[in-house]
Design an enzyme around this catalytic site. Sequence first.
Site, PDB file in Angstrom:
ATOM      1  N   LEU A  60      10.953 -20.384  -5.159  1.00  0.00           N
ATOM      2  CA  LEU A  60      10.057 -19.493  -4.411  1.00  0.00           C
ATOM      3  C   LEU A  60       8.653 -19.633  -4.986  1.00  0.00           C
ATOM      4  O   LEU A  60       8.473 -19.625  -6.206  1.00  0.00           O
ATOM      5  CB  LEU A  60      10.528 -18.028  -4.556  1.00  0.00           C
ATOM      6  N   SER A  75      -7.335  -5.574  -5.042  1.00  0.00           N
ATOM      7  CA  SER A  75      -8.401  -6.171  -4.238  1.00  0.00           C
ATOM      8  C   SER A  75      -9.716  -6.169  -5.009  1.00  0.00           C
ATOM      9  O   SER A  75      -9.886  -5.430  -5.989  1.00  0.00           O
ATOM     10  CB  SER A  75      -8.579  -5.400  -2.918  1.00  0.00           C
ATOM     11  N   SER A  76     -10.649  -6.976  -4.535  1.00  0.00           N
ATOM     12  CA  SER A  76     -11.960  -7.016  -5.189  1.00  0.00           C
ATOM     13  C   SER A  76     -12.658  -5.657  -5.073  1.00  0.00           C
ATOM     14  O   SER A  76     -13.568  -5.365  -5.838  1.00  0.00           O
ATOM     15  CB  SER A  76     -12.822  -8.134  -4.583  1.00  0.00           C
ATOM     16  N   ARG A 131      -4.758  -1.950   8.897  1.00  0.00           N
ATOM     17  CA  ARG A 131      -5.946  -2.778   8.656  1.00  0.00           C
ATOM     18  C   ARG A 131      -5.633  -3.833   7.617  1.00  0.00           C
ATOM     19  O   ARG A 131      -4.612  -3.782   6.942  1.00  0.00           O
ATOM     20  CB  ARG A 131      -7.135  -1.907   8.223  1.00  0.00           C
ATOM     21  N   ILE A 132      -6.557  -4.787   7.488  1.00  0.00           N
ATOM     22  CA  ILE A 132      -6.354  -5.938   6.616  1.00  0.00           C
ATOM     23  C   ILE A 132      -6.945  -5.693   5.218  1.00  0.00           C
ATOM     24  O   ILE A 132      -6.495  -6.273   4.234  1.00  0.00           O
ATOM     25  CB  ILE A 132      -6.990  -7.213   7.254  1.00  0.00           C
ATOM     26  N   TRP A 180     -11.792  -2.257  -7.896  1.00  0.00           N
ATOM     27  CA  TRP A 180     -12.549  -1.889  -9.116  1.00  0.00           C
ATOM     28  C   TRP A 180     -13.289  -0.576  -8.916  1.00  0.00           C
ATOM     29  O   TRP A 180     -13.682   0.072  -9.887  1.00  0.00           O
ATOM     30  CB  TRP A 180     -13.571  -2.970  -9.480  1.00  0.00           C
ATOM     31  N   TRP A 227       2.664   8.051  -2.724  1.00  0.00           N
ATOM     32  CA  TRP A 227       4.050   8.221  -3.172  1.00  0.00           C
ATOM     33  C   TRP A 227       4.076   9.122  -4.412  1.00  0.00           C
ATOM     34  O   TRP A 227       4.911  10.016  -4.531  1.00  0.00           O
ATOM     35  CB  TRP A 227       4.647   6.852  -3.474  1.00  0.00           C
ATOM     36  N   HIS A 231       2.120   3.453  -9.139  1.00  0.00           N
ATOM     37  CA  HIS A 231       1.969   2.012  -9.373  1.00  0.00           C
ATOM     38  C   HIS A 231       3.165   1.472 -10.158  1.00  0.00           C
ATOM     39  O   HIS A 231       3.644   0.370  -9.888  1.00  0.00           O
ATOM     40  CB  HIS A 231       0.664   1.708 -10.110  1.00  0.00           C
ATOM     41  N   GLU A 273       1.899 -13.197  12.383  1.00  0.00           N
ATOM     42  CA  GLU A 273       2.398 -12.013  13.071  1.00  0.00           C
ATOM     43  C   GLU A 273       2.207 -10.824  12.121  1.00  0.00           C
ATOM     44  O   GLU A 273       2.403 -10.948  10.910  1.00  0.00           O
ATOM     45  CB  GLU A 273       3.893 -12.178  13.407  1.00  0.00           C
ATOM     46  N   ASP A 310       0.839  -1.214   0.000  1.00  0.00           N
ATOM     47  CA  ASP A 310       0.000   0.000   0.000  1.00  0.00           C
ATOM     48  C   ASP A 310       0.871   1.261   0.000  1.00  0.00           C
ATOM     49  O   ASP A 310       1.957   1.271   0.574  1.00  0.00           O
ATOM     50  CB  ASP A 310      -0.917  -0.027   1.231  1.00  0.00           C
TER      51      ASP A 310
HETATM   52  C1  IPE Z   1      -5.343  -2.765  -0.095  1.00  0.00           C
HETATM   53  O1  IPE Z   1      -5.036  -1.428  -0.270  1.00  0.00           O
HETATM   54  C2  IPE Z   1      -5.339  -3.466  -1.413  1.00  0.00           C
HETATM   55  C3  IPE Z   1      -4.032  -3.623  -2.046  1.00  0.00           C
HETATM   56  C4  IPE Z   1      -2.875  -3.246  -1.570  1.00  0.00           C
HETATM   57  C5  IPE Z   1      -4.053  -4.279  -3.324  1.00  0.00           C
HETATM   58  P1  IPE Z   1      -6.183  -0.326  -0.418  1.00  0.00           P
HETATM   59  O2  IPE Z   1      -5.482   0.978  -0.598  1.00  0.00           O
HETATM   60  O3  IPE Z   1      -7.142  -0.720  -1.470  1.00  0.00           O
HETATM   61  O4  IPE Z   1      -6.913  -0.417   0.996  1.00  0.00           O
HETATM   62  P2  IPE Z   1      -7.810   0.647   1.757  1.00  0.00           P
HETATM   63  O5  IPE Z   1      -8.776   1.210   0.765  1.00  0.00           O
HETATM   64  O6  IPE Z   1      -6.882   1.711   2.265  1.00  0.00           O
HETATM   65  O7  IPE Z   1      -8.434  -0.108   2.877  1.00  0.00           O
HETATM   66  C1  IPE Z   2      -1.647   0.173  -3.320  1.00  0.00           C
HETATM   67  O1  IPE Z   2      -1.393   1.531  -3.332  1.00  0.00           O
HETATM   68  C2  IPE Z   2      -1.797  -0.402  -4.681  1.00  0.00           C
HETATM   69  C3  IPE Z   2      -3.163  -0.829  -5.017  1.00  0.00           C
HETATM   70  C4  IPE Z   2      -4.169  -0.859  -4.204  1.00  0.00           C
HETATM   71  C5  IPE Z   2      -3.403  -1.238  -6.387  1.00  0.00           C
HETATM   72  P1  IPE Z   2      -2.577   2.576  -3.323  1.00  0.00           P
HETATM   73  O2  IPE Z   2      -2.939   2.874  -4.741  1.00  0.00           O
HETATM   74  O3  IPE Z   2      -3.697   2.126  -2.480  1.00  0.00           O
HETATM   75  O4  IPE Z   2      -1.864   3.835  -2.690  1.00  0.00           O
HETATM   76  P2  IPE Z   2      -2.487   4.860  -1.650  1.00  0.00           P
HETATM   77  O5  IPE Z   2      -2.951   4.050  -0.466  1.00  0.00           O
HETATM   78  O6  IPE Z   2      -3.613   5.559  -2.319  1.00  0.00           O
HETATM   79  O7  IPE Z   2      -1.342   5.760  -1.318  1.00  0.00           O
HETATM   80 MG    MG Z   3      -4.144   2.380  -0.515  1.00  0.00          MG
END
Ligand code: IPE
Ligand code: IPE
Ligand code: MG
Length: 245
Positions: A128, A62-63, A191-192, A66, A22, A34, A204, A17
């Site tokens: 790996l 993530s789902s 968070r997850i 989108w 960045w 990205h 962990e 994340d």
């Molecule tokens: C979690 O990051 C998903 C991925 C890293 C692929 P998000 O940026 O989508 O999560 P939230 O929205 O902060 O919870």
């Molecule tokens: C994680 O970085 C990558 C994906 C979820 C695809 P983010 O795009 O969520 O970056 P922030 O959290 O907005 O900085």
């Molecule tokens: Mg993010």
Amino acid sequence: MTASAPRIPKHLAIVMDGNGRWAERRHRPRSFGHRAGQKAVRTAVEYCLRRGVGALTLFAFSSENWNRPQDEVGALMELFLKALDREVDELHGHGVRVRFVGDLAAFAPELHARMRAAMERTAGNVALALNVAVNYGGRWDIAQAARRAAADAVRGALDPANLDEAALAPYFCLAELPPPDLLIRTGGERRISNFLLWQIAYAELYFTDMLWPDIDAAELDRALGDFAARERRYGSVGSTRSAHA
Ligand code: IPE
Ligand code: IPE
Ligand code: MG
């Protein structure tokens, strides 16, 4: 006697994340972040190969992702396609087995086909196990496991009365691997976000404010060092206390 080697996770999972922030800090579009994040993926893969981490699972899309603006989703899909073209040769050369986990049918046919081709090509590699979670959600994984178990019950291959944790476990994504013992999330959120749920019951957790494109071997060393120092009790009592019951 030599000091015992530090405990290395068998399976490392990472929520990558912070790409967007960045880029925003550099006054660039989110897609720039990205792209930068891809370099960090290479860093993490090389690190795991070097340190002997057996499996690496990366949350790439993530789902729920989108729901982002269409141009960002489009840029990410473009990036996945290019990365598949560019990186698979090298990963294969390093003995990496690549797997995509998630609801892959939602992707454009060309992308889906290339994901399948990369998986087939690298299926025999053992250096790996690299799992890339795309269109993945922890709740989706639970639902697909339940759906497949129910289908087996309907055709008589499974007695619902025997559906305990051990019987359900093989239906989840990554069932053939030990569960992640360390989960890292970069980017400062604690968070997850619907990543692995079933599989991280006893992982962990390591959270860092560092944004994903900035990740380097030194920060991964810190995470693994932190992990090595933790006492994993699994609901029991600590090893130093058990003698004094
Ligand atoms: C979690 O990051 C998903 C991925 C890293 C692929 P998000 O940026 O989508 O999560 P939230 O929205 O902060 O919870
Ligand atoms: C994680 O970085 C990558 C994906 C979820 C695809 P983010 O795009 O969520 O970056 P922030 O959290 O907005 O900085
Ligand atoms: Mg993010």
